[in-house]
Design an enzyme around this catalytic site. Sequence first.
Site, PDB file in Angstrom:
ATOM      1  N   TRP A   1       1.113  -1.678   0.221  1.00  0.00           N
ATOM      2  CA  TRP A   1      -0.321  -0.437   0.267  1.00  0.00           C
ATOM      3  C   TRP A   1       0.473   0.980   0.017  1.00  0.00           C
ATOM      4  O   TRP A   1       1.733   0.950   0.789  1.00  0.00           O
ATOM      5  CB  TRP A   1      -0.896  -0.277   1.102  1.00  0.00           C
ATOM      6  CG  TRP A   1      -1.096   1.589   1.463  1.00  0.00           C
ATOM      7  CD1 TRP A   1      -2.708   1.562   0.402  1.00  0.00           C
ATOM      8  CD2 TRP A   1      -1.410   2.440   2.114  1.00  0.00           C
ATOM      9  NE1 TRP A   1      -2.898   2.976   0.793  1.00  0.00           N
ATOM     10  CE2 TRP A   1      -1.863   3.953   2.313  1.00  0.00           C
ATOM     11  CE3 TRP A   1      -0.644   2.684   3.254  1.00  0.00           C
ATOM     12  CZ2 TRP A   1      -2.433   4.731   2.270  1.00  0.00           C
ATOM     13  CZ3 TRP A   1      -0.666   4.058   3.803  1.00  0.00           C
ATOM     14  CH2 TRP A   1      -1.483   5.016   3.402  1.00  0.00           C
TER      15      TRP A   1
ATOM     16  N   GLU B   1      -2.689  -2.913  -2.715  1.00  0.00           N
ATOM     17  CA  GLU B   1      -3.489  -2.255  -1.690  1.00  0.00           C
ATOM     18  C   GLU B   1      -4.575  -0.606  -2.535  1.00  0.00           C
ATOM     19  O   GLU B   1      -3.647   0.170  -2.007  1.00  0.00           O
ATOM     20  CB  GLU B   1      -3.697  -2.306  -0.313  1.00  0.00           C
ATOM     21  CG  GLU B   1      -4.958  -1.565   0.086  1.00  0.00           C
ATOM     22  CD  GLU B   1      -4.305  -1.621   1.813  1.00  0.00           C
ATOM     23  OE1 GLU B   1      -3.355  -2.144   2.351  1.00  0.00           O
ATOM     24  OE2 GLU B   1      -5.246  -1.490   3.074  1.00  0.00           O
TER      25      GLU B   1
ATOM     26  N   LYS C   1      -6.886   2.727  -2.632  1.00  0.00           N
ATOM     27  CA  LYS C   1      -7.636   3.152  -1.359  1.00  0.00           C
ATOM     28  C   LYS C   1      -8.019   4.709  -2.383  1.00  0.00           C
ATOM     29  O   LYS C   1      -7.963   4.643  -3.232  1.00  0.00           O
ATOM     30  CB  LYS C   1      -6.345   3.863  -0.375  1.00  0.00           C
ATOM     31  CG  LYS C   1      -6.997   4.958   0.388  1.00  0.00           C
ATOM     32  CD  LYS C   1      -5.626   4.866   2.022  1.00  0.00           C
ATOM     33  CE  LYS C   1      -6.637   5.501   2.756  1.00  0.00           C
ATOM     34  NZ  LYS C   1      -5.832   5.426   3.798  1.00  0.00           N
TER      35      LYS C   1
ATOM     36  N   ASP D   1      -9.074  -3.728   1.573  1.00  0.00           N
ATOM     37  CA  ASP D   1      -9.305  -2.998   2.816  1.00  0.00           C
ATOM     38  C   ASP D   1     -11.250  -2.337   2.499  1.00  0.00           C
ATOM     39  O   ASP D   1     -11.819  -0.960   1.526  1.00  0.00           O
ATOM     40  CB  ASP D   1      -8.428  -1.979   2.942  1.00  0.00           C
ATOM     41  CG  ASP D   1      -8.893  -1.325   4.561  1.00  0.00           C
ATOM     42  OD1 ASP D   1      -9.719  -0.712   4.727  1.00  0.00           O
ATOM     43  OD2 ASP D   1      -7.210  -1.268   4.829  1.00  0.00           O
TER      44      ASP D   1
ATOM     45  N   HIS E   1     -11.121   1.401   2.600  1.00  0.00           N
ATOM     46  CA  HIS E   1     -10.837   2.678   0.921  1.00  0.00           C
ATOM     47  C   HIS E   1     -11.779   2.588   0.082  1.00  0.00           C
ATOM     48  O   HIS E   1     -11.782   2.847  -0.563  1.00  0.00           O
ATOM     49  CB  HIS E   1      -9.603   1.286   0.324  1.00  0.00           C
ATOM     50  CG  HIS E   1      -8.750   1.954   1.928  1.00  0.00           C
ATOM     51  ND1 HIS E   1      -7.559   1.438   1.511  1.00  0.00           N
ATOM     52  CD2 HIS E   1      -8.795   1.620   3.062  1.00  0.00           C
ATOM     53  CE1 HIS E   1      -6.788   1.336   2.889  1.00  0.00           C
ATOM     54  NE2 HIS E   1      -7.244   1.659   3.352  1.00  0.00           N
TER      55      HIS E   1
ATOM     56  N   HIS F   1      -8.213  -6.461   4.138  1.00  0.00           N
ATOM     57  CA  HIS F   1      -7.880  -5.766   5.312  1.00  0.00           C
ATOM     58  C   HIS F   1      -9.416  -5.469   5.859  1.00  0.00           C
ATOM     59  O   HIS F   1     -10.150  -4.555   5.386  1.00  0.00           O
ATOM     60  CB  HIS F   1      -7.633  -4.526   5.021  1.00  0.00           C
ATOM     61  CG  HIS F   1      -5.545  -4.946   4.984  1.00  0.00           C
ATOM     62  ND1 HIS F   1      -4.407  -3.677   4.727  1.00  0.00           N
ATOM     63  CD2 HIS F   1      -5.212  -5.819   4.993  1.00  0.00           C
ATOM     64  CE1 HIS F   1      -3.792  -4.489   4.872  1.00  0.00           C
ATOM     65  NE2 HIS F   1      -3.505  -5.460   4.581  1.00  0.00           N
TER      66      HIS F   1
ATOM     67  N   ASP G   1     -11.983   7.300   6.781  1.00  0.00           N
ATOM     68  CA  ASP G   1     -11.175   5.734   6.988  1.00  0.00           C
ATOM     69  C   ASP G   1     -10.656   5.308   8.026  1.00  0.00           C
ATOM     70  O   ASP G   1      -9.423   5.513   8.205  1.00  0.00           O
ATOM     71  CB  ASP G   1     -10.635   5.676   5.662  1.00  0.00           C
ATOM     72  CG  ASP G   1      -9.208   4.257   5.753  1.00  0.00           C
ATOM     73  OD1 ASP G   1      -9.588   3.507   6.204  1.00  0.00           O
ATOM     74  OD2 ASP G   1      -7.823   4.923   5.453  1.00  0.00           O
TER      75      ASP G   1
ATOM     76  N   ASP H   1     -10.526   3.268  10.587  1.00  0.00           N
ATOM     77  CA  ASP H   1      -9.771   2.030  10.882  1.00  0.00           C
ATOM     78  C   ASP H   1     -10.244   1.515  12.308  1.00  0.00           C
ATOM     79  O   ASP H   1      -9.107   1.517  13.281  1.00  0.00           O
ATOM     80  CB  ASP H   1      -8.484   2.336  10.702  1.00  0.00           C
ATOM     81  CG  ASP H   1      -7.842   1.974   9.630  1.00  0.00           C
ATOM     82  OD1 ASP H   1      -7.795   1.094   8.888  1.00  0.00           O
ATOM     83  OD2 ASP H   1      -7.349   3.287   8.877  1.00  0.00           O
TER      84      ASP H   1
ATOM     85  N   ASP I   1      -7.598  -5.054   9.527  1.00  0.00           N
ATOM     86  CA  ASP I   1      -6.885  -3.756   9.812  1.00  0.00           C
ATOM     87  C   ASP I   1      -7.632  -2.837  10.370  1.00  0.00           C
ATOM     88  O   ASP I   1      -8.419  -1.768  10.317  1.00  0.00           O
ATOM     89  CB  ASP I   1      -6.078  -3.330   8.013  1.00  0.00           C
ATOM     90  CG  ASP I   1      -5.365  -2.503   7.835  1.00  0.00           C
ATOM     91  OD1 ASP I   1      -4.522  -1.704   9.499  1.00  0.00           O
ATOM     92  OD2 ASP I   1      -5.024  -1.621   6.797  1.00  0.00           O
TER      93      ASP I   1
END
Length: 396
Positions: free
Chosen positions: A176, A217, A219, A250, A253, A277, A285, A287, A317
């Site tokens: 990433w 990955e 985004k 992810d 993302h 992820h 985003d 997380d 993630d």
Amino acid sequence: MYNETKKMYSEIGIDTEAVIDALDKIPISVQCWQGDDVRGFEKIFGSGGGIQVTGNHPGRARNAEELRDMLDAAFALIPGAKKVNLHAMYGDVENVKRDEMEPCHFKDWVSFARERKIGLDFNPTMFAHPHASDGLTLSHPDSGIRNFWIEHVKRCREIAAYFGLTLGQLSIMNLWIPDGYKDTPADQLTPRQRLEASLNEIFKESYKSDAIIDSLESKLFGIGLEGYTVGSHEFYMGYAVKNNLALCLDSGHFHQTELVSAKLSAISLFVSNIVLHVSRPMRWDSDHVVLLDDETISIAKEIVRHGLLDRVHIGLDYFDGSIDRVTAWAIGARNMRKALLIALLEPYQALQEAEREFDFTKRLLVMEEIKTLPWQSVWDEYCERKEVPGRILKCK
Ligand code: RNT
Ligand code: ZN
């Protein structure tokens, strides 16, 4: 209780013993960076990347020994097959430059993994570095900076191959990069051409495929990089299909109403391997710790319903510095496995058959009724067999 549950499920064609066996074997890759708020153990500390960790709960790991102890504490609460997902900045690399990293800087992690019979996944660290401070790495206009990052990723592939070969377990090498602009770009094409050229250089060498899988990955945006992202979903989807690489999705993302679960079946037709992820975006985003929510369950169901367990590599993630970090790992990883259990307990063949016969009444009825079958009792039984607490309740 379990015996009654077993009977209840067998009446809808589900063998809970086979489910427990299958569940236990599905590896979940646990992100090491939850333990220290994505800081790593290098001496240099640069900017770039737009990854935001907030919270000042005490107990952040300050070195690799502390991080490994914390992982052990979390693993005691997480049943089933596990891997540790490492980042380049977590090696024995206090005084090692990113373009000089070697497998020997990770030998303590290999011993840790070997003793616990777990695999290691890997990620180049393309942020928090002076060479990332312009917001561009592999797509930087300066070839010197691009080459620095190309060399870093090449070395990371070598390290991942070493993990795969020495541990005898596949190592996922996931790339990433933060590359993008804060504001509206005048040229969206040239940085993507430079990224493509950098990737071509990085992936020139191929490794034994049972040792390492390379994944990319995408985004949508990053903090301070709201205007443009070089490595967008379309870019990497195209690159992965064309070059036979894995695609990493992810769940934080994408646009907030876009679901990773809805993408898996389509993507599975065009790439051999998908890396996940699993995360939880809240408004952005962010997380947050993975919940046992509809999307996590839907992701698990899509994997199980389409027989994708061998081709979808599940990783977590998220990073939350506002709560106990070990408990954060345990909550998220247990939720992922609970979601997989719920998916495995679904009579999906019967549901798909009803669908083929246009019996949408049966499809809806069964989908709703199974929601209240006692899957928790299978979970408790499974945890008991694994000598892991079925419930972690601290109400008093
Ligand atoms: C960042 C990406 C990436 C990182 C880790 C630390 O937006 O999700 O996967 O979270 O590499
Ligand atoms: Zn990610």
